[in-house]
Design an enzyme around this catalytic site. Structure first.
Site, short mmCIF file in Angstrom:
data_model
loop_
_atom_site.label_atom_id
_atom_site.label_comp_id
_atom_site.label_asym_id
_atom_site.label_seq_id
_atom_site.Cartn_x
_atom_site.Cartn_y
_atom_site.Cartn_z
N GLY A 97 60.56 68.91 147.14
CA GLY A 97 59.82 68.00 146.77
C GLY A 97 60.41 66.46 146.47
N GLY A 98 59.90 65.79 145.99
CA GLY A 98 60.28 64.50 145.35
C GLY A 98 61.47 64.68 144.42
N MET A 99 61.27 65.95 143.19
CA MET A 99 62.28 66.20 142.34
C MET A 99 63.61 66.94 142.85
SD MET A 99 61.40 64.18 139.82
CE MET A 99 62.40 64.96 138.46
N GLU A 112 64.99 70.84 145.55
CA GLU A 112 64.45 72.15 146.35
C GLU A 112 64.74 73.24 145.42
OE1 GLU A 112 67.10 70.97 149.52
OE2 GLU A 112 68.48 72.33 148.72
N LYS A 164 66.83 76.28 141.34
CA LYS A 164 66.33 74.72 141.75
C LYS A 164 67.52 73.82 141.72
CE LYS A 164 62.83 71.54 140.10
NZ LYS A 164 61.69 71.46 139.26
N ASP A 209 53.06 65.70 134.30
CA ASP A 209 52.83 66.02 135.64
C ASP A 209 52.07 66.94 136.01
OD1 ASP A 209 53.20 64.78 138.39
OD2 ASP A 209 54.91 65.93 138.69
#
Length: 514
Positions: free
Chosen positions: A39-41, A43, A59, A155
């Protein structure tokens, strides 16, 4: 922090960590290739804790500036610490943190099996109301713990809410979370456009009630199977967050209870002050409607038994009273609906009036469930042909709803339209036309261009004009309506079909009169 690892890593062009040797922590964690999510933040990789013989998730952050991207590295470390601070069964546990050779951090977490709300809706559409209430009630219990700890998630979205096989819910990814008392916090606009509260879109700050707005978006999606603010571009989506009100869940799906519908719209209020006070209140409001998914998990699962035992001792007296009230109201409304289905409007009205009289002595007149009962009573009187009495009740309800539920325009608009219908059927067409014209102006100003309600209302006005003998006005209105319908993609085609039929009947009537 664990010591730096001898594990080799590389960086992709997008700044993502690419683990080339799948061992971390001095041999303690062995990763399974390939990563299970990107994702944007960052993996996520699945792995195994060799020392404790248990599955884990690892992560890595996405660092476009490499290992020396200090801002994102600090955000990632902060997320790890925030998640570790929230000791709650609805938050994945943090087991360990460390760095690889080039200084990139990683966090080792509890591996969570399940289905995200995003996947649930994408594969099956709207879910059962009881399951939606259960998911959101649990998510709000997690947020309540975060808010009490002085943290906001910022979020929350369907992909960050995980439904586990045993029916429990976990809130994932606190990567954008901030401490409310952090003096260094400056609103940065980060987040997902479809779930971003209007105050943040406008560049302002957002506290706990910003999370509740995102909760409303998630609940709306579960109940209707679609996003509350759909648009083709990110810019249009953000504009809708600020300017538009979506159709109510109950309008799109009639089985949604009025109380759940009302709560969802309150969560989606543009002004944070109009939203519920706190996440605890949202959980309590949804608990009477929450049920499990019979197809999901074993009812005798130890975790479920544990949760049931805790619920027995944790329920507060006011919660029991509220549950009893909800049961009484639900029973009366269900029985009245069945009587109306059998065309026994007088008996339905009698049942609702008797229930109202009993409950009014027990709770305040403005109690939300009593207001819903009064709405049902007005509808029963309308169905029974008691138009004068129904018109008076709809008129009073319009004022009460504007005072008690300023965000719930759907209920208020419905009462205004029904009052006008009662006036027309009582032989007061001029008063009815005046009410409908005012209602049309209000609906047009707040509803989206593809909302069917203003178009249906314009048709009703035209038919009323036709009944008053103003056939030229009616014809002009119907033709303009048909033209406007053709310009709006996605609008219900049946509305255009009905208008064309009205025009044909009007022309036939004019020819016959000649």
């Amino acid at each position: 922090m664990c010591p730096r690892q001898r594990v080799a890593s590389a960086v992709t062009d997008s700044g993502e960590a690419m683990v080339t040797e799948q061992i971390l922590g001095g041999g303690r964690y062995r990763l399974s290739s390939p990563p299970v999510a990107r994702g944007g933040m960052g993996e996520v990789w699945f792995g195994h804790d060799v020392k404790l013989d248990r599955p884990v998730a690892v992560k890595f952050p996405r660092l476009p500036g490499g290992a020396h991207d200090r801002e994102l590295t600090e955000r990632f470390v902060r997320e790890s610490r925030i998640t570790a601070r929230l000791e709650h069964p609805g938050v994945p546990a943090v087991f360990d943190v460390g760095t690889v050779d080039d200084g990139r951090p990683y966090v080792v977490m509890q591996r969570v099996a399940g289905t995200t709300v995003e996947q649930l809706v994408a594969h099956g559409g709207p879910v059962a109301v009881g399951l939606a209430a259960s998911i959101v009630a649990q998510a709000c219990a997690v947020l309540a713990a975060a808010h009490r700890a002085g943290l906001v998630h910022r979020d929350l979205k369907p992909s960050n809410v995980m439904l586990c096989p045993d029916g429990t819910v976990k809130v994932m990814d606190f990567g954008l979370a901030v401490a409310l008392d952090d003096p260094a916090w400056v609103e940065d606009g980060a987040g997902t456009p479809a779930y971003l509260p209007p105050e943040r879109v406008a560049g302002g700050g957002s506290g706990a009630r910003g999370d509740l707005y995102a909760v409303g978006c998630v609940l709306y999606e579960l109940l209707t199977g679609r996003q509350a603010f759909r648009a083709d571009t990110e810019h249009e989506t953000l504009a809708r967050q600020v300017e538009h009100l979506p159709p109510s869940p109950r309008q799109l799906r009639g089985c949604v209870p009025a109380a759940v519908d009302r709560l969802c719209l309150q969560l989606l209020a543009k002004d944070p002050r109009d939203r519920p006070t706190d996440a605890e209140g949202v959980t309590r409001a949804l608990l009477p409607f929450a049920t499990g998914d019979p197809a999901r998990g074993d009812p005798l699962d130890p975790m479920r038994l544990y949760a049931a035992a805790v619920a027995r001792v944790a329920v507060l007296p006011e919660d029991r009273r509220n549950a009893d009230l909800v049961a009484t109201v639900t029973t009366a409304r269900t029985e009245a609906a069945e009587l109306l289905r059998r065309r026994s409007g007088d008996r339905a009205a009698g049942l609702l009036q008797a229930t109202l009289d009993d409950l009014t002595r027990a709770v305040e007149e403005d109690h939300p469930d009593l207001v819903d009962l009064r709405v049902d009573l007005a509808e029963a009187l309308f169905a029974d042909g008691a138009y004068s009495r129904a018109a008076g009740l709809f008129r009073v309800l319009t004022a009460d709803l504007a005072r008690l539920r300023p965000v719930d325009t759907t209920a208020g608009f419905r009462c205004r339209q029904q009052e006008a219908s009662c006036l027309a059927l009582s032989g007061e067409p001029i008063a009815a036309l005046d009410r409908l014209t005012g209602l049309l102006a209000d609906e047009t100003s707040v509803l989206a261009a593809d909302d069917p309600r203003p178009y249906m209302l314009r048709r009703q006005i035209a038919l009323l004009e036709l009944g008053m003998g103003r056939w030229q006005d009616a014809e002009r209105r119907l033709r303009a309506l048909l033209d406007d319908i053709g310009r709006v993609p996605g609008l219900d085609e049946s509305i255009g079909t009905d208008v064309r039929s009205d025009l044909e009947n009007l022309r036939a009537g004019v020819e016959e009169a000649r």
